[in-house]
Design an enzyme around this catalytic site. Structure first.
Site, PDB file in Angstrom:
ATOM      1  N   ARG A   1       0.844  -1.186   0.000  1.00  0.00           N
ATOM      2  CA  ARG A   1       0.000   0.000   0.000  1.00  0.00           C
ATOM      3  C   ARG A   1       0.882   1.240   0.000  1.00  0.00           C
ATOM      4  NH1 ARG A   1      -3.281  -2.860  -1.682  1.00  0.00           N
ATOM      5  NH2 ARG A   1      -5.350  -3.385  -0.844  1.00  0.00           N
TER       6      ARG A   1
ATOM      7  N   GLU B   1      -2.313   7.839  -4.156  1.00  0.00           N
ATOM      8  CA  GLU B   1      -3.475   7.216  -4.801  1.00  0.00           C
ATOM      9  C   GLU B   1      -4.763   7.529  -4.052  1.00  0.00           C
ATOM     10  OE1 GLU B   1      -3.122   2.972  -6.221  1.00  0.00           O
ATOM     11  OE2 GLU B   1      -1.300   3.107  -5.025  1.00  0.00           O
TER      12      GLU B   1
ATOM     13  N   HIS C   1      -0.647   0.285  -9.818  1.00  0.00           N
ATOM     14  CA  HIS C   1      -1.330  -0.630  -8.888  1.00  0.00           C
ATOM     15  C   HIS C   1      -1.861  -1.858  -9.641  1.00  0.00           C
ATOM     16  CE1 HIS C   1      -3.284  -0.596  -4.683  1.00  0.00           C
ATOM     17  NE2 HIS C   1      -3.329  -1.833  -5.151  1.00  0.00           N
TER      18      HIS C   1
END
Length: 309
Positions: free
Chosen positions: A227, A256, A284
């Site tokens: 992440r 993001e 991603h």
């Protein structure tokens, strides 16, 4: 059992659950507020990342028995509230662990062997050999943080390259034939490549920060397919500038949106990453292969059927 599908996924989910007599409604366009108003009509919900299932949402889901997230991360669900309400949580990290592991290896090989750089130069008529001398994975000590599905799959691949793979995890006794468990201090002492395979929690938010980077003994390559907010980007950029981080492979970024669909902000640190030859960035997609799309869906279906049929 009535199930609401809030995100598009592989059609096998609908096909196989209908065959088991579940009642399904697909709704890929409703807003958060609209989903809140209708969730009381369902006993199950299948999601990806489009809509957050926060306390407000869950308290309106008066008949909800399960939440199934097609993927690994569960940070868009208020887990304590869901558990308090007795809602079963289902995810499918088994479905994309192989694609993530291959993505890690692929990015490292591209970065360490300057493959994009050399290829683009040759296409422009530039023929540089010494300047594009690569760095081998063989013999490197790779440190993984997190040894769940993604970490184990990555260790398996890297061990095949002759790497010495070590890892740190909050659970104990996880060593296997592919990697050895060590303390976080030992990992920082030995690792020449660092790869994150952790969820997004309060404890892992900005885990890789200024202090963490300074405590790494060796200059190192950095990989993040976990992440974006596991890393405090400004300190990663600082370490890239100084050479402490030799290069970075980033499939996720701090900037993001929560839905992972695009970036929500831009700044000088992001621009540095975009401009640097020592940084590879992908949108991603580490867990985003044709095969993983089907495997993620199948894992979810199998778990729902096992629990509710």
């Amino acid at each position: 059992m009535r199930i609401l599908l809030l995100d598009k996924n592989h059609p096998l989910i609908t096909e196989q659950l209908l065959a088991k007599n579940f009642i399904l409604e697909e709704d890929f366009t409703s807003s958060y507020d609209e989903a809140c108003r209708k969730i009381q009509n369902y006993e199950g919900v299948i999601i990806r990342s489009r809509i957050p299932l926060d306390q407000n949402f869950l308290e309106k889901a008066t008949y909800l028995k399960f939440i199934a997230r097609v993927g690994a991360g569960m940070e868009n669900i208020d887990i304590p509230v869901a558990e308090k309400l007795g809602i079963q949580l289902i995810n499918s990290p088994e479905g994309n662990r192989d694609s993530v592991a291959e993505h890690v290896v692929g990015m490292l090989l591209i970065l360490m062997n300057r493959l994009f750089i050399a290829s683009n130069e040759v296409k422009k008529g530039i023929w540089l050999r010494e300047e594009n001398r690569g760095d081998e994975l063989l013999g490197k000590t790779v440190g993984l943080i997190g040894y769940g599905n993604m970490g184990k799959a990555t260790a398996k691949r890297l061990s095949g390259f002759g790497c010495n793979v070590i890892f740190h995890d909050i659970l104990s006794d996880l060593s296997d034939e592919f990697a050895t468990q060590v303390s976080l201090e030992e990992l920082k002492e030995k690792a020449e490549v660092l790869s994150l395979h952790i969820p997004m929690t309060e404890e892992t938010h900005y885990l890789v920060n200024s202090t963490f980077i300074k405590e790494m003994k060796n200059n190192f390559y950095f990989v993040n397919t976990a992440r974006g907010k596991n890393v405090e980007t400004k300190y990663l950029v600082e370490a890239l500038r100084s050479g402490k981080v030799k290069g970075a492979c980033l499939d996720v970024l701090e900037y993001e949106k929560a839905s992972f669909e695009h970036l929500e902000s831009e700044n000088e640190d992001l621009q540095y990453l975009l401009d640097s030859e020592r940084v590879i960035i992908t949108p991603h997609i580490a867990g985003w292969t044709h095969q993983s799309k089907e495997k993620l869906a199948q894992v979810i279906v199998d778990k729902i059927i096992a629990s509710f049929c």
